[in-house]
Design a protein around this motif. Structure first.
Motif, PDB file in Angstrom:
ATOM      1  N   THR A   1       0.810  -1.198  -0.143  1.00 18.78           N
ATOM      2  CA  THR A   1      -0.052   0.086  -0.115  1.00 18.78           C
ATOM      3  C   THR A   1       0.788   1.130   0.055  1.00 18.78           C
ATOM      4  O   THR A   1       2.189   0.969   0.309  1.00 18.78           O
ATOM      5  CB  THR A   1      -0.802   0.054   1.147  1.00 18.78           C
ATOM      6  OG1 THR A   1      -2.001   1.058   0.974  1.00 18.78           O
ATOM      7  CG2 THR A   1      -0.311   0.340   2.351  1.00 18.78           C
ATOM      8  N   TYR A   2       0.269   2.499  -0.221  1.00 23.18           N
ATOM      9  CA  TYR A   2       0.965   3.859  -0.179  1.00 23.18           C
ATOM     10  C   TYR A   2       1.791   3.987   1.088  1.00 23.18           C
ATOM     11  O   TYR A   2       1.138   3.705   2.188  1.00 23.18           O
ATOM     12  CB  TYR A   2       0.226   4.904  -0.745  1.00 23.18           C
ATOM     13  CG  TYR A   2       0.711   6.279  -0.260  1.00 23.18           C
ATOM     14  CD1 TYR A   2       1.738   6.587  -1.120  1.00 23.18           C
ATOM     15  CD2 TYR A   2       0.502   6.745   0.791  1.00 23.18           C
ATOM     16  CE1 TYR A   2       2.304   7.834  -0.982  1.00 23.18           C
ATOM     17  CE2 TYR A   2       1.045   8.002   1.147  1.00 23.18           C
ATOM     18  CZ  TYR A   2       2.120   8.592   0.327  1.00 23.18           C
ATOM     19  OH  TYR A   2       2.682   9.572   0.623  1.00 23.18           O
ATOM     20  N   GLY A   3       2.753   4.372   0.904  1.00 19.10           N
ATOM     21  CA  GLY A   3       3.555   4.995   2.144  1.00 19.10           C
ATOM     22  C   GLY A   3       4.566   4.011   2.918  1.00 19.10           C
ATOM     23  O   GLY A   3       5.128   4.469   3.827  1.00 19.10           O
TER      24      GLY A   3
ATOM     25  N   VAL B   1      -4.214   9.360   3.243  1.00 19.28           N
ATOM     26  CA  VAL B   1      -5.021   8.419   2.612  1.00 19.28           C
ATOM     27  C   VAL B   1      -4.688   8.296   1.218  1.00 19.28           C
ATOM     28  O   VAL B   1      -4.992   7.190   0.856  1.00 19.28           O
ATOM     29  CB  VAL B   1      -6.448   9.109   2.678  1.00 19.28           C
ATOM     30  CG1 VAL B   1      -7.543   7.845   2.524  1.00 19.28           C
ATOM     31  CG2 VAL B   1      -6.914   9.138   4.375  1.00 19.28           C
ATOM     32  N   HIS B   2      -4.147   9.142   0.781  1.00 22.45           N
ATOM     33  CA  HIS B   2      -3.500   9.157  -0.634  1.00 22.45           C
ATOM     34  C   HIS B   2      -4.970   9.014  -1.878  1.00 22.45           C
ATOM     35  O   HIS B   2      -4.580   7.954  -2.542  1.00 22.45           O
ATOM     36  CB  HIS B   2      -2.547   8.007  -0.962  1.00 22.45           C
ATOM     37  CG  HIS B   2      -1.313   8.839  -1.823  1.00 22.45           C
ATOM     38  ND1 HIS B   2      -1.129   8.158  -3.043  1.00 22.45           N
ATOM     39  CD2 HIS B   2      -0.394   9.463  -1.520  1.00 22.45           C
ATOM     40  CE1 HIS B   2      -0.258   9.049  -3.602  1.00 22.45           C
ATOM     41  NE2 HIS B   2       0.383   9.706  -2.546  1.00 22.45           N
ATOM     42  N   HIS B   3      -5.795   9.732  -1.461  1.00 21.99           N
ATOM     43  CA  HIS B   3      -6.801  10.218  -2.595  1.00 21.99           C
ATOM     44  C   HIS B   3      -7.804   8.620  -2.812  1.00 21.99           C
ATOM     45  O   HIS B   3      -8.361   8.525  -3.840  1.00 21.99           O
ATOM     46  CB  HIS B   3      -6.298  10.432  -3.930  1.00 21.99           C
ATOM     47  CG  HIS B   3      -5.158  11.248  -3.944  1.00 21.99           C
ATOM     48  ND1 HIS B   3      -5.146  12.631  -3.854  1.00 21.99           N
ATOM     49  CD2 HIS B   3      -3.613  10.918  -3.956  1.00 21.99           C
ATOM     50  CE1 HIS B   3      -4.166  13.177  -3.919  1.00 21.99           C
ATOM     51  NE2 HIS B   3      -3.124  12.154  -3.926  1.00 21.99           N
TER      52      HIS B   3
ATOM     53  N   LEU C   1      -5.529  14.722   8.446  1.00 26.57           N
ATOM     54  CA  LEU C   1      -5.882  13.531   7.694  1.00 26.57           C
ATOM     55  C   LEU C   1      -5.552  14.017   6.424  1.00 26.57           C
ATOM     56  O   LEU C   1      -6.492  14.967   6.070  1.00 26.57           O
ATOM     57  CB  LEU C   1      -7.171  13.183   8.106  1.00 26.57           C
ATOM     58  CG  LEU C   1      -7.704  12.011   7.243  1.00 26.57           C
ATOM     59  CD1 LEU C   1      -6.678  10.731   7.673  1.00 26.57           C
ATOM     60  CD2 LEU C   1      -9.123  11.554   7.829  1.00 26.57           C
ATOM     61  N   GLU C   2      -4.963  13.460   5.380  1.00 29.49           N
ATOM     62  CA  GLU C   2      -4.509  14.070   4.164  1.00 29.49           C
ATOM     63  C   GLU C   2      -5.166  13.407   3.080  1.00 29.49           C
ATOM     64  O   GLU C   2      -5.019  12.158   3.035  1.00 29.49           O
ATOM     65  CB  GLU C   2      -2.884  14.043   4.283  1.00 29.49           C
ATOM     66  CG  GLU C   2      -2.361  14.413   2.861  1.00 29.49           C
ATOM     67  CD  GLU C   2      -0.839  14.328   3.002  1.00 29.49           C
ATOM     68  OE1 GLU C   2       0.034  14.125   3.862  1.00 29.49           O
ATOM     69  OE2 GLU C   2      -0.117  14.275   1.789  1.00 29.49           O
ATOM     70  N   ASP C   3      -5.551  14.330   1.995  1.00 28.75           N
ATOM     71  CA  ASP C   3      -5.936  13.728   1.013  1.00 28.75           C
ATOM     72  C   ASP C   3      -6.999  12.607   0.801  1.00 28.75           C
ATOM     73  O   ASP C   3      -6.759  11.329   0.176  1.00 28.75           O
ATOM     74  CB  ASP C   3      -4.653  13.226  -0.188  1.00 28.75           C
ATOM     75  CG  ASP C   3      -3.848  14.475  -0.672  1.00 28.75           C
ATOM     76  OD1 ASP C   3      -4.491  15.317  -0.631  1.00 28.75           O
ATOM     77  OD2 ASP C   3      -2.846  14.395  -1.090  1.00 28.75           O
TER      78      ASP C   3
HETATM   79 MG    MG Z   1       0.315  13.321   0.166  1.00 32.90          MG
END
Ligand code: MG
Ligand code: KDG
Length: 402
Positions: free
Chosen positions: A158-160, A211-213, A235-237
């Motif tokens: 997953t992202y990140g 959350v990366h969209h 809490l981002e995107d």
């Molecule tokens: Mg970001």
């Protein structure tokens, strides 16, 4: 003073960076970051083929006029490629102006509003317990604010979550990697992560999460509500933000602070979000949002609506961008936080700079301009390598947002 050359330098000391060097007849030069992750060469062409010829012979001190010339003069306005190219020119010209005036960039903007720039680092792990340990490691390094991302049970990637403990590089060579995503698995896991982090580290550290969209507004509202007990910094995107009105629904349901904007290029991408105070932090940054000149306009509009800055600072933004961003952050009245993913040693060698990290803060230097240079001989040793960001699919194969 006249511009005599606008040279584009591409180098890959572990990852690709595109840098614009604007040289004058008096021998002074300025540098701007022009890196657009995964689409680097399109900005190279935009600059070399369409911008550089228009710069030769101009007075580099006319920053505003050159900005307007490139923005209005393109006819085809906005978009990441155009705005990254404009940003590179603008950053190089502010750097030059600082050198001409013999002043650090923050002084040209209006002087110091703070002593240091609060930054957040990226702690991540393959699972819950390793992520908790990594947050501890970042605390030991002095970070006051830490972004936590973790592998999700049942999902391979997953992202990140990085392969390397320190440097997160999602861009792969050759062709895009395919990841798989499950919103239900994710929503089940993330609140547990932050519950455990608060249990382990108490009320003091600032925690952030990206959350990366990947959610819909309703799912984002649910997540925001579930995270309220853990007092997130942001809490981002949560959702893709093309539809700015979508944030109304999230906002109505949760008091978790929201951050958005790393992929935005202009004030038009966030006009509704800012004017309706639908977010708390705006993440636009120097390199992708038209340089210092345009970022300043975004920050001013944000400030009217109680919104603070929280600029993007992943490793695909070069030290040139980081240097300029830190001067901006040192000045901007409504500063919130700055993302700081460390660059590798190779990158730092190619881009010597005078900013430094100490006890959770970054400090810009006092040298004229933004304080970041490029070692062109060293840069040549690292030729461009094609690289892509991953793509994402739902478990049934449907294309999703990465
Ligand atoms: Mg970001
Ligand atoms: O190039 C894409 C990265 O900059 C992005 O994935 C990083 O979301 C990111 C962040 O918050 O740093």
């Amino acid at each position: 003073m006249k511009i005599t050359e606008a040279r584009v330098i591409v180098t890959c000391p572990g990852r690709n960076f595109v840098t614009l060097k604007i040289v004058t007849d008096e021998g002074i030069y300025g540098l701007g970051d022009a890196t657009l992750n995964g689409r680097e060469l399109s900005v190279v062409s935009y600059l070399q083929d369409h911008v550089a010829p228009c710069l030769i012979g101009r007075d580099p001190q006319q920053i505003e006029d050159i900005w307007q010339y490139l923005y209005r003069g393109a006819y085809w306005r906005r978009g990441p490629v155009t705005m990254t190219a404009i940003a590179a020119v603008d950053t190089a010209l502010w750097d030059l102006k600082g050198k001409i005036a013999n002043l650090p960039l923050y002084q040209l903007l209006g002087g110091r509003s703070r002593t240091g720039v609060l930054v957040y680092g990226h702690a991540n792990g393959a699972d819950l317990s390793s992520t908790i340990d990594e947050v501890g490691r970042y605390r030991e390094m002095g970070y006051k604010a830490i972004r936590a991302q973790s592998g999700i049970p049942g999902l391979d990637s997953t992202y990140g979550v990085s392969k390397d403990r320190m440097f997160y590089e999602p861009a792969d060579n050759d062709l895009p990697t395919e990841n798989f995503w499950s919103t239900s698995k994710y929503l089940d896991f993330v609140p547990k992560l932050f519950e455990k982090l608060r249990d382990a580290y108490g009320p003091e550290p600032h925690f952030l999460h990206d959350v990366h969209h990947r959610l819909t507004p309703l799912e984002a509202a649910q997540l925001g509500k579930m995270l309220e007990p853990y007092r997130m910094f942001w809490l981002e995107d949560t959702v893709p933000a093309e539809n700015q009105e979508g944030f109304r629904l999230i906002r109505q349901h949760t008091t978790t602070p929201l951050a958005v904007g790393e992929v935005f290029n202009t004030i038009w991408d966030c006009k509704t979000l800012l004017q309706e105070q639908l977010v708390d932090y705006i993440r636009t940054t120097v390199v992708h949002a038209g340089g210092i000149t345009h970022l300043r306009r975004i920050a001013d509009l944000a400030g009217l609506h109680h919104i603070r800055t929280g600029s993007h600072g992943a490793t695909d933004l070069s030290p040139v961008c980081m240097g300029a961003a830190l001067h901006f952050d040192t000045w901007v009245p409504n500063f919130g936080i700055q993302e700081y993913m460390r660059h590798t040693e190779e990158t730092d060698e190619v881009f010597p700079h005078d900013y430094r990290f100490e006890d959770g803060f970054l400090y810009c230097g006092e040298s004229p301009g933004h304080g970041v240079d490029i070692d062109e001989t060293l840069a040549e040793k690292y030729p461009y390598q094609r690289a892509f960001l991953p793509v994402n699919r739902l478990e049934d194969g449907t294309m999703w947002n990465w």
